[in-house]
Design an enzyme around this catalytic site. Structure first.
Site, PDB file in Angstrom:
ATOM      1  N   GLY A 110       0.848  -1.196   0.000  1.00 33.46           N
ATOM      2  CA  GLY A 110       0.000   0.000   0.000  1.00 33.46           C
ATOM      3  C   GLY A 110       0.876   1.236   0.000  1.00 33.46           C
ATOM      4  O   GLY A 110       2.070   1.173   0.308  1.00 33.46           O
ATOM      5  N   SER A 147       2.264   5.117   1.023  1.00 35.46           N
ATOM      6  CA  SER A 147       2.679   5.751   2.277  1.00 35.46           C
ATOM      7  C   SER A 147       1.447   6.279   3.023  1.00 35.46           C
ATOM      8  O   SER A 147       0.526   6.817   2.410  1.00 35.46           O
ATOM      9  CB  SER A 147       3.631   6.914   1.946  1.00 35.46           C
ATOM     10  OG  SER A 147       4.103   7.517   3.114  1.00 35.46           O
ATOM     11  N   ASP A 196      10.523   0.065   5.383  1.00 37.04           N
ATOM     12  CA  ASP A 196      11.098   1.020   6.343  1.00 37.04           C
ATOM     13  C   ASP A 196      12.298   0.418   7.075  1.00 37.04           C
ATOM     14  O   ASP A 196      13.338   1.072   7.206  1.00 37.04           O
ATOM     15  CB  ASP A 196      10.047   1.452   7.374  1.00 37.04           C
ATOM     16  CG  ASP A 196       9.065   2.466   6.799  1.00 37.04           C
ATOM     17  OD1 ASP A 196       9.223   2.874   5.626  1.00 37.04           O
ATOM     18  OD2 ASP A 196       8.138   2.862   7.520  1.00 37.04           O
TER      19      ASP A 196
END
Lengths: 177, 177, 177, 177
Positions: D10, D12, D37
């Site tokens: 998906g 940000s 991340d």
């Protein structure tokens, strides 16, 4: 009369911090943001393992002692002085004592113009967001969802279970004078 | 005369934050800790992309504008009010303006008893620690190491390139009255 | 033979993370960094309140259970596979089991070329830095300072109580082939 | 066939991290969580100011270069090896390349059983949440909301603009075999 301070009150994981950041983005002036989290960060770490300080129990209960209250009173005086010196300030707090907590702020702020905002979020929703955050003791959200609002009066209330943070912030900003 | 405020001044990556946490641990009373980092955190994010706010350049330079100074003055008034209300407070700051920065604190604090502490760290050492921290723009440490002390007077100075944080804190604590 | 993996072993607050960031800065290639902290972050939060997981006691003691070991073994296989696929990797770990911990890495890494680095820091110094960090349980540094090195062999050792992180990193980098 | 890996894709601020933490809480086994991340965190800081690395533009655009792709391929091999060694793994990623990104994961994972999950969130809602988070470059959420799903196939999709993270996690968990 110019709004000098906005105080948001709501339970843990009710979405206060997100609203604060959105308020800072949408309000045309530069507002400073402080709150119970930054206040606890300013205290010595040892206050979190002391009966006189603040104790976070394993079941999500939070209790504060006499030493905490003394420092908190001085901190509130300081926030009030910032407002009197011209800063516009947003506070997010958890009124563990309900109306008594609100009276502490009123005593410190005196004649300073405050916009009081209740941040509601159904306990079950807040408890789910507590799981999603991953860094909070489970149980705080449910324990605080209702009691923090007992006996507290507001200029307006927002509900983060139904409304996104940015929309809540815009509703609040429209009430700032 | 009871020391009410301890102000630590030193360049970026000179080791101020570590000393602050050690001071909070070794001082018998509960001291509140605030500083330039928590002040910048309290400002709207948009102040970091505005000429009137605070700009962190890619080469490590930091410049602040008129809007920043207005908020800073109010924030300093607030810190002074906390001290007058009885809180004992540790401040860590970067005196980008040297003596002029110290005068701003003196103006706000007035008669409040302050212990002024210079936190020294050779520029080359601080620059190495900046690399080790990994979250700071390279160049700040070297650029600030000396200029922040120009024209500033201290009650005592510590040198983190030669002395561990905890030992620095004990030296400072011994001077608190 | 090209060094594919650098493994740093040392107690809590011995300064491993700072050395890792300096190594990533000074080594000409792009090295990936993983370690026991990022591994614990990858585990479910509930593993930190389970006997089979990892338990951080109030006195600084750390114990791990069978479920932890199973996941750790798979994680080590994954790190080894990254190295075999061509990535150069820096690991920082705390060998709670001393030589047994080293053997677990050897089993996973097999023929991969490893540079073994001991990160020493006198217990008293590490304990002081633990206070300065403020986010670690007091007692871990002292408890781990010596035991993590028992029976472990190294290609080189560095001592962060005497040498800055960046200088340690340069010493290590000079041994990378 | 036992689900060994769950991959959430998906844009940000679409709410992936919150779903991951809820999945780790509600799934009975201990699943490890990794993602883009934590992968970027593992890279040297200098990769974020290099054309061959990953560049976050001021308008929210994100571009990655050849050096990034080489490391990413090795990292994916490592994740696949963890799964083959028995760990159950949740990945959250942003498929900047849409179908091409999915194919990279398929190539690395081979025969490993994957549950593919699309995390939808209307661009305007995600952009508001980006403001509320306060730590992300404005514009990323809107720029990525749709393109990351182009040409990607899913076993199921969830919509965080309409459903809380915990409920999304329960829907996903019900599909894990």
């Amino acid at each position: 009369m110019t709004t000098q301070v906005i105080i948001l009150n709501g339970g843990s994981s009710s979405g206060k911090s997100g609203i604060v950041r959105c308020l800072q983005a949408v309000l045309p002036d530069a507002w400073l943001a402080f709150g119970c989290d930054s206040f606890v960060d300013a205290m010595p770490a040892k206050m979190q393992s002391s009966d006189g300080g603040i104790v976070f129990a394993a079941d999500g209960g939070v209790s504060v002692g006499a030493d905490f209250r003394v420092l908190e009173a001085a901190w509130m005086e300081g926030i009030a002085a910032m407002a009197r010196a011209g800063a516009r300030v947003i506070i997010d707090d958890v009124f563990l004592g309900g109306a008594a907590s609100q009276q502490r702020w009123q005593k410190a702020l005196g004649e300073v113009a405050v916009l009081w905002v209740g941040v509601r979020c159904a306990g079950a929703v807040a408890a789910g967001r507590e799981v999603a955050r991953g860094d909070r003791t489970q149980g705080m959200a449910a324990a605080q969802a209702d009691v923090v609002h007992e006996g507290v009066f507001y200029d307006l209330e927002v509900d983060t279970a139904r409304t996104e943070s940015l929309a809540c912030a815009r509703t609040i900003a429209a009430r700032v004078s």
